[in-house]
Motif scaffolding. Structure first.
Motif, PDB file in Angstrom:
ATOM      1  N   VAL A 100      -6.946  12.370  -3.784  1.00 20.03           N
ATOM      2  CA  VAL A 100      -8.016  11.954  -2.871  1.00 20.03           C
ATOM      3  C   VAL A 100      -7.594  10.761  -2.019  1.00 20.03           C
ATOM      4  N   SER A 101      -6.390  10.257  -2.270  1.00 22.51           N
ATOM      5  CA  SER A 101      -5.838   9.262  -1.355  1.00 22.51           C
ATOM      6  C   SER A 101      -4.347   9.472  -1.254  1.00 22.51           C
ATOM      7  N   ALA A 102      -3.948  10.181  -0.219  1.00 26.04           N
ATOM      8  CA  ALA A 102      -2.539  10.524  -0.062  1.00 26.04           C
ATOM      9  C   ALA A 102      -1.725   9.312   0.348  1.00 26.04           C
ATOM     10  N   GLU A 103      -2.201   8.627   1.409  1.00 22.90           N
ATOM     11  CA  GLU A 103      -1.378   7.533   1.936  1.00 22.90           C
ATOM     12  C   GLU A 103      -2.161   6.266   2.219  1.00 22.90           C
ATOM     13  N   HIS A 104      -3.482   6.295   2.193  1.00 23.16           N
ATOM     14  CA  HIS A 104      -4.254   5.109   2.553  1.00 23.16           C
ATOM     15  C   HIS A 104      -4.462   4.151   1.387  1.00 23.16           C
ATOM     16  N   GLY A 105      -4.375   4.657   0.165  1.00 19.18           N
ATOM     17  CA  GLY A 105      -4.589   3.796  -0.991  1.00 19.18           C
ATOM     18  C   GLY A 105      -6.034   3.823  -1.482  1.00 19.18           C
ATOM     19  N   ILE A 106      -6.314   2.941  -2.439  1.00 21.78           N
ATOM     20  CA  ILE A 106      -7.636   2.879  -3.066  1.00 21.78           C
ATOM     21  C   ILE A 106      -8.505   1.803  -2.414  1.00 21.78           C
ATOM     22  N   GLY A 142       2.194  -0.226  -4.061  1.00 20.78           N
ATOM     23  CA  GLY A 142       1.100   0.637  -4.467  1.00 20.78           C
ATOM     24  C   GLY A 142       0.023  -0.112  -5.240  1.00 20.78           C
ATOM     25  N   THR A 184       0.815  -1.215   0.000  1.00 23.35           N
ATOM     26  CA  THR A 184       0.000   0.000   0.000  1.00 23.35           C
ATOM     27  C   THR A 184       0.850   1.267   0.000  1.00 23.35           C
ATOM     28  N   ASN A 185       2.167   1.110  -0.066  1.00 20.01           N
ATOM     29  CA  ASN A 185       3.072   2.276  -0.013  1.00 20.01           C
ATOM     30  C   ASN A 185       2.691   3.211   1.133  1.00 20.01           C
ATOM     31  N   ALA A 186       2.762   2.674   2.338  1.00 25.94           N
ATOM     32  CA  ALA A 186       2.324   3.437   3.512  1.00 25.94           C
ATOM     33  C   ALA A 186       3.137   4.713   3.703  1.00 25.94           C
ATOM     34  N   GLY A 187       2.540   5.658   4.399  1.00 26.60           N
ATOM     35  CA  GLY A 187       3.177   6.956   4.596  1.00 26.60           C
ATOM     36  C   GLY A 187       3.614   7.160   6.034  1.00 26.60           C
ATOM     37  N   GLY A 188       2.856   7.944   6.789  1.00 25.41           N
ATOM     38  CA  GLY A 188       3.176   8.161   8.190  1.00 25.41           C
ATOM     39  C   GLY A 188       3.871   9.475   8.450  1.00 25.41           C
ATOM     40  N   SER A 238      -4.153  14.886  -0.132  1.00 24.15           N
ATOM     41  CA  SER A 238      -2.882  15.606  -0.201  1.00 24.15           C
ATOM     42  C   SER A 238      -2.986  16.711  -1.227  1.00 24.15           C
ATOM     43  N   ASN A 250      -0.243  16.589   3.387  1.00 27.91           N
ATOM     44  CA  ASN A 250      -1.220  15.506   3.615  1.00 27.91           C
ATOM     45  C   ASN A 250      -2.125  15.843   4.797  1.00 27.91           C
TER      46      ASN A 250
END
Lengths: 472, 472
Positions: free
Chosen positions: A424-430, A201, A150-154, A351, A386
């Motif tokens: 519309v989805s910076a770090e949570h994914g689709i 991703g 999911t290419n997490a952010g944080g 974001s 974000n």
């Protein structure tokens, strides 16, 4: 052609090809997700011990046209880990592949299996005086495979990048059941298309990550943490620019919190110690990590003085010790829990280009007012542009009272973010939640390319069916 | 089915659809590459002014089944920009799309068109007190599109990553002639498969990049440069570990040079000022960039003292001013030119896990001796495990004398790199030179996925035919 169910007959055949106890009935915990929005169909779960067993499972699914859902720590917020309907898929959990296979301190590399818990990876790096910088609220249960898929952010993206930026190599099982042995420990490797970044991703729709070669970073010699009161998101961005001018890459985290967040915390978690006597309209939590020879407290005091002189910052608290720094972070980290307890009408993971953040905040409020009366809790990773922009009922009303407005609220905010060049989805994914958003806001050429790639690598559509893309 | 030639009839039809003077006869400079190994077939070149004209050209090629080769600065070292045989393709140059469209200093973002020269991008960033860290020998002529399509490396990868790590968004024309409008200025955007990273490293075989949103970094407040003498590559790696323990991410470059490099320079470029009276067996060029409050010269003196105490480093020169730092860099940067003048039997762009670099150097010499008598000039970006390991004839002999051994030398060194978990193309890419290497050393599952992706996005195989993958 629809997929076939992972029914008892399929499970029996598959179990015969696997070591004992690799296939089980899914437990309730495998069928839940943190926001309680979906519940998975009950069925079977495979718990392979390595890439070879995972490949065997995937091949069996491919042969039988059975869908499968890769499962990590289950902490995803967009339903990527849940099949609420359709032919029951096979769940494939990485939880038994939880080893940290090796740490190479001199190379700044760590090899983790997909099921390794993020906190364990961080600890293994720390034991060798290195840093694995990926850090987020669910680090105690999120697993490497899901974080990468999911290419997490944080909170450390500003300085260290997203999850994908921490990865040198991957081992993965592709949709035809072949294993890609790509666990390279190389900083440079220009030999063909970058499958790593394609799988990262893709949220399990193009393969299952089974292990990763992760990049470690040097640990800063000393860190400092402060809470700074600013008048507006605009002022917060000026403060960020000032901080980066003075401290360069040393700014590791730059988190924005609206006063609403402190109010929600006081209301729902009254035992949590709050640093401000009266929270300001906007608070920035800034963390810096410095090399030897520099004193973080001094640096933060200088930053505050310079910001104060420029009228950016009218109050500030600089943590005097590690305990106080933890207290500051605890406030930031408990905001999602406070939000849950209050109950949101809708939650957004927006974001924006940094230059558009203030415009978004300025326009979103009035736009929401045209729909109805709401409270907003806006917080997030401002350094990355974000914002977690979450919409709540007024006191005394419940999310259910706004059920009919939910779609309108989401569309209004997402349209605005899109118009300002945001995401519309910076770090949570689709996941499953935002499939429609991707169709609405995604670039048509990109969507067509995504469909072509999905069809090329997974012609039957067995990998995480229903997530990211509607297929067929 | 073979491709059709970009012949005069095709050119006439295409010219009619384009603004005047968009299509020309290719000039000699369009048909050359720096190593002089290949020469392109003469033919037509399109010089579109924007993505729309590029799309029109690509659509015409797709309709007529004509191959096309995207052309940037032409500085690539593996023949990715040259079609030496087959039906003459259309060259598509980015040189007229050379604008820097915008700089957003507060966002740390710069938008460059594909034809922008790297040095111009660096200068535009510097004008806003920002850093665009990508830096390599050909920066005065290499263009952004080619640098991204090949995921260029260079001297600052240790600290800032490869070309791909500097990119937030792309605009590109896909093989069907559609334009992907992906110029996002976002740090976080998890909305579907990452096309950016797929196009980067695909070397023009999946599309033509027409513009990019590039990430800028803060400029270090002060930089320092030193040449340090070490006894071996092993000692150099210990020195790197020591430097990173003390200075963290501040180590921006860490370049290794063998004495042979200094000998070659003395012989071929006698006017170049050499810093050492007598060059040591191995020299490390280290550059550091520090935040305010730290003195780089002091930091380098401390590093030298600590390294000396540990027996890692027996001599050192610390640049006393910017001129001297440039002198140190000039030595490093002229080594490729010296190599060209000496004339190599073969040149290698190897990368290795850092822990295997010393093994490679130790084993490669004896392995070569079993083939014949050679001189080796080993230099490169040691901090990234990237060695330019180049093989030369003994004095008095010429590369032609070793023509029959060339393949054997290459295979020997590439087999060794592969066995040690390394890469046979660290930063130069596959182009046409290493198509066979990719087939020999590439992971079969990855190769199959690459072919499937290529076929899905470019079913006719018109994009840079013959580069990276043999198709059909």
């Amino acid at each position: 052609m629809p997929l076939c169910p992972a029914d008892d007959a399929f499970a029996e055949t598959l179990a015969a090809r696997l070591p004992p106890d690799t296939l089980r009935r899914a437990e309730p915990r495998h069928l839940e997700e943190p926001r309680g929005r979906w519940h998975g169909i009950s069925g079977w779960i495979a718990l392979p011990r390595n890439a070879e067993e995972t490949a065997l499972v995937v091949r069996a699914c491919a042969e039988a046209r059975v869908g499968l859902i890769p499962l990590g720590g289950g902490t995803g917020l967009v339903g990527g880990q849940i099949a609420p309907d359709g032919p029951p898929p096979l769940l494939v959990s990485t939880e038994r592949m939880a080893a940290i296979r090796a740490v190479y301190p001199r190379e700044n590399v760590l090899i983790a299996e997909a099921g390794a818990i993020l906190a364990d990876v961080q600890a293994a790096a720390e034991a060798e005086n290195r840093l694995f910088p990926l850090s987020l609220a669910s680090e105690g249960s999120a697993r490497v495979g899901g974080l990468l898929a999911t290419n997490a952010g944080g909170v450390n993206v500003l300085r260290y990048g997203n999850a994908r930026d921490q990865v040198l190599g991957l081992e993965a099982v592709l949709p035809d059941g072949t294993i890609w042995h790509g666990l390279k420990r190389l900083r440079k490797d220009n030999t063909g298309y970058d499958l790593r970044h394609l799988l990262m991703g893709a949220e399990g729709t193009l393969g299952i990550i089974t292990a990763a070669a992760l990049k470690l970073s040097p640990r800063p010699a000393a860190t400092g943490t402060a809470l700074l009161a600013v008048a507006s998101p605009e002022a917060a961005l000026d403060l960020l620019a000032l901080a980066r001018d003075r401290l360069g890459e040393a700014v590791s985290a730059f988190e924005l919190m609206a006063r609403t967040g402190f109010d929600f915390l006081r209301q729902t978690l009254p035992d949590l110690r709050q640093p401000w006597d009266a929270a300001p309209d906007w608070t920035v939590l800034v963390e810096i990590g410095l090399p030897r020879g520099l004193d973080p407290q001094e640096a933060l005091e200088d930053l505050f003085a310079a910001a104060h002189e420029r009228g950016l910052c009218n109050d500030g608290l600089i943590a005097q010790n590690a305990g106080q720094a933890q207290e500051f972070w605890a406030v930031r980290e408990h905001i999602p829990e406070a939000n849950r307890r209050i109950g949101a009408v809708s939650s957004h993971d927006i974001s924006l280009p940094l230059g558009e953040v203030a415009h978004f905040v300025a326009e979103a409020g009035p736009a929401l007012e045209r729909i109805g009366a709401f409270r907003v809790n806006c917080f997030g990773h401002l350094g990355d542009g974000n914002l977690h922009y979450n919409v709540f009922p007024l006191p005394g009303r419940s999310p259910a009272d706004h059920r009919n407005q939910r779609e309108e609220v989401m569309t209004c905010l997402h349209d605005l973010a899109d118009r300002l060049g945001g995401s519309v989805s910076a770090e949570h994914g689709i996941g499953r939640l935002k499939v429609g958003d991707l169709e609405r806001y995604g670039d048509p050429a990109k969507l067509a390319a995504m469909r072509a790639i999905k069809h090329a690598l997974d012609p039957q559509g067995i990998m995480n069916p229903g997530a990211v893309l509607r297929v067929g």
